[in-house]
Design a protein around this motif. Structure first.
Motif, PDB file in Angstrom:
ATOM      1  N   ASP A   1       0.820  -1.215   0.000  1.00 48.15           N
ATOM      2  CA  ASP A   1       0.000   0.000   0.000  1.00 48.15           C
ATOM      3  C   ASP A   1       0.857   1.270   0.000  1.00 48.15           C
ATOM      4  N   MET A   2       2.164   1.135  -0.281  1.00 50.39           N
ATOM      5  CA  MET A   2       3.068   2.283  -0.285  1.00 50.39           C
ATOM      6  C   MET A   2       3.453   2.658  -1.714  1.00 50.39           C
TER       7      MET A   2
ATOM      8  N   THR B   1       7.171   9.072   0.172  1.00 46.82           N
ATOM      9  CA  THR B   1       6.418   7.824   0.304  1.00 46.82           C
ATOM     10  C   THR B   1       5.000   8.194   0.688  1.00 46.82           C
ATOM     11  N   THR B   2       4.041   7.658  -0.030  1.00 43.28           N
ATOM     12  CA  THR B   2       2.631   7.864   0.303  1.00 43.28           C
ATOM     13  C   THR B   2       2.044   6.508   0.669  1.00 43.28           C
ATOM     14  N   TYR B   3       1.406   6.450   1.838  1.00 46.36           N
ATOM     15  CA  TYR B   3       0.819   5.211   2.332  1.00 46.36           C
ATOM     16  C   TYR B   3      -0.650   5.129   1.941  1.00 46.36           C
TER      17      TYR B   3
END
Length: 61
Positions: free
Chosen positions: A5-6, A19-21
């Protein structure tokens, strides 16, 4: 590049920049002229942005 999910993002010099989670939390890094991480920001909806600054040691051993 996506891993689980990153979502990893890179700058023009191919260094990790963000980094977007999956839950929307974003960790963004800014680098100094030598490519070292100088600041890190954690951005999450509904909370203040958390910024951490790093500085290299005065001397390398």
């Amino acid at each position: 590049m996506k891993l689980g999910d990153m979502l990893f993002e890179y700058d023009a010099t191919n260094l990790h920049s963000r980094t977007t989670y999956g839950d929307g939390v974003m960790v963004k890094v800014e680098r100094d002229a030598l490519g070292r991480i100088a600041t890190q920001q954690v951005v999450a909806a509904g909370t203040p942005t958390q910024t951490t600054s790093f500085r290299p040691p005065d001397r390398w051993i």
